[in-house]
Motif scaffolding. Structure first.
Motif, mmCIF file in Angstrom:
data_model
loop_
_atom_site.group_PDB
_atom_site.id
_atom_site.type_symbol
_atom_site.label_atom_id
_atom_site.label_comp_id
_atom_site.label_asym_id
_atom_site.label_seq_id
_atom_site.Cartn_x
_atom_site.Cartn_y
_atom_site.Cartn_z
ATOM 1 N N THR A 151 -14.263 7.470 -5.225
ATOM 2 C CA THR A 151 -13.299 7.775 -4.156
ATOM 3 C C THR A 151 -11.922 7.213 -4.509
ATOM 4 O O THR A 151 -10.904 7.916 -4.400
ATOM 5 N N ILE A 152 -11.922 5.964 -4.941
ATOM 6 C CA ILE A 152 -10.631 5.323 -5.252
ATOM 7 C C ILE A 152 -9.932 6.043 -6.407
ATOM 8 O O ILE A 152 -8.738 6.354 -6.328
ATOM 9 N N ILE A 153 -10.715 6.335 -7.468
ATOM 10 C CA ILE A 153 -10.107 7.010 -8.637
ATOM 11 C C ILE A 153 -9.581 8.397 -8.240
ATOM 12 O O ILE A 153 -8.433 8.761 -8.538
ATOM 13 N N GLY A 154 -10.409 9.154 -7.540
ATOM 14 C CA GLY A 154 -10.016 10.507 -7.133
ATOM 15 C C GLY A 154 -8.780 10.491 -6.254
ATOM 16 O O GLY A 154 -7.810 11.247 -6.485
ATOM 17 N N SER A 158 -4.964 11.839 -7.250
ATOM 18 C CA SER A 158 -4.347 12.909 -6.438
ATOM 19 C C SER A 158 -3.035 12.441 -5.829
ATOM 20 O O SER A 158 -2.004 13.138 -5.912
ATOM 21 N N VAL A 159 -3.079 11.255 -5.207
ATOM 22 C CA VAL A 159 -1.862 10.750 -4.565
ATOM 23 C C VAL A 159 -0.790 10.455 -5.629
ATOM 24 O O VAL A 159 0.397 10.752 -5.422
ATOM 25 N N GLY A 160 -1.229 9.936 -6.775
ATOM 26 C CA GLY A 160 -0.294 9.652 -7.872
ATOM 27 C C GLY A 160 0.439 10.911 -8.299
ATOM 28 O O GLY A 160 1.660 10.913 -8.465
ATOM 29 N N TRP A 161 -0.296 11.992 -8.448
ATOM 30 C CA TRP A 161 0.303 13.257 -8.857
ATOM 31 C C TRP A 161 1.306 13.758 -7.809
ATOM 32 O O TRP A 161 2.407 14.196 -8.128
ATOM 33 N N ILE A 162 0.913 13.624 -6.545
ATOM 34 C CA ILE A 162 1.821 14.067 -5.465
ATOM 35 C C ILE A 162 3.109 13.237 -5.503
ATOM 36 O O ILE A 162 4.215 13.763 -5.352
#
Lengths: 197, 165
Positions: A151-154, A158-162
């Motif tokens: 969960t943390i990695i996913g 995702s948030v990093g990319w955004i």
């Protein structure tokens, strides 16, 4: 010492350029097809994303309401992007304003710039926030069905990319687009001033 | 579609030469003029349906060409090779002659004028009627006459000065 009449004669004496109208017609067709293809690819891409989301929504028995809400948000985001792209794209290529007088064309560009700025900043912020909210909601169920690390990695990826898109790529894009539009407006205004002097 | 193509060909035949002169006079470069002329006619094609029944089609095309020229940014990269480098103008080795030299000098002098002056003078040299030039440039005819007088004088001076060099 030559007078203007002589210059006019020199001008009239220049050889006619040999213009190949079939070639320009071919180019017109190529251009039209390319526009149609680009439009088609954009529509297909977004439609595909919506189809994948719908399929996942239908096939996977999600248990939590948060996931259903997140999918709804994702689909709304996809539809928003689809319509925003289509409307701007069509507007840009309709170019009816090329028919207008220079001052109207400047006004058109200014309005266009304002609208693009609103789309790239305010609307894009709403889009990013909604996407982030959708991801958070989506990962609630992931948290319950898989490990905390997954969960943390996913979520981080995702948030990093955004965040990269919002704080870096989008700003570069806005700067480039506004630079282009500003230069165009500046040049047209300078010329308009020259005409009215 | 066939009718549209036919109409487009007629319009192209009637106006392309003057549009090319306008673009060449504005840019001072035949390749860029070729690009701009192509862009102009692409826009003409795209908007042809809206202008089918209008009387002054040449004014409309000039206005498109002027806006295309004015919007042309120096920083703008030329589009991909396969798009715009196929010259519509058949290239051929320029014959060396006094006449060609004079024409080249005239274009060089036009390129020394301000942008709006380049546009106006190429239209004057191509004998476009004054009311049409006024309509294209969006200024009154009276104002235009004054401007034309000034530009003619400026161009003649430039030409004579460069010719002596």
């Amino acid at each position: 010492m030559k007078e203007f009449d002589v210059l006019q004669n020199i001008w009239q004496d220049q050889q006619d350029p040999k213009l190949d109208q079939d070639e320009i017609l071919k180019r017109v067709k190529r251009y039209r097809n390319r526009l149609a293809n680009k439009l088609l690819i954009e529509v297909l891409f977004m439609s595909f994303a919506i189809a994948v989301l719908s399929y996942a929504w239908y096939m996977i028995p999600f248990r939590m309401w948060t996931t259903h809400l997140s999918l709804l948000i994702f689909m709304a985001c996809c539809l928003f992007v689809l319509f925003a792209q289509l409307s701007d794209y069509r507007r840009l290529h309709a170019e009816e304003d090329f028919l207008q007088k220079p001052e109207l064309y400047i006004q058109y560009l200014k309005n266009f710039k304002q609208e693009r700025h609103k789309l790239n900043t305010q609307k894009y912020l709403v889009y990013t926030l909604l996407l982030g909210l959708g991801l958070l909601l989506f990962f609630v169920e992931i948290f319950f069905v898989s490990s905390i690390w997954l969960t943390i990695i996913g979520l981080s990826l995702s948030v990093g990319w955004i965040l990269i898109c919002y704080f870096w790529l989008m700003r570069l894009y806005i700067r480039k687009e506004e630079h282009y539009l500003n230069e165009m407006i500046e040049q047209l205004e300078r010329l308009s001033k020259q005409f009215s002097e | 579609m066939v009718n549209k193509e036919k109409l487009f060909q007629e319009i192209f035949q009637a106006n392309s030469k003057k549009i090319y002169h306008l673009c060449y006079g504005y840019t001072g470069d035949s390749d860029t003029a070729n690009d701009l002329m192509q862009e102009t006619f692409l826009k003409v094609w795209q908007n042809l349906d809206k202008f089918r029944n209008q009387a002054m089609i040449s004014t409309w095309i000039y206005r498109i060409a002027v806006n295309t020229c004015l919007s042309h940014l120096r920083v703008e990269k030329r589009q991909a090779k396969d798009e715009l480098t196929e010259n519509i103008i058949e290239s051929k080795a320029e014959e060396f002659s006094e006449k060609n030299e004079q024409i080249a000098l005239l274009y060089r002098c036009i390129s020394k004028l301000e942008e709006n002056e380049r546009i106006i003078i190429t239209l004057v040299l191509d004998e476009v009627p004054y009311p049409e030039i006024a309509e294209i440039s969006g200024i009154s005819e009276g104002n235009l006459r004054v401007k034309i007088h000034r530009i003619k004088h400026k161009l003649t001076e430039l030409y004579n000065r460069y010719e002596r060099i």
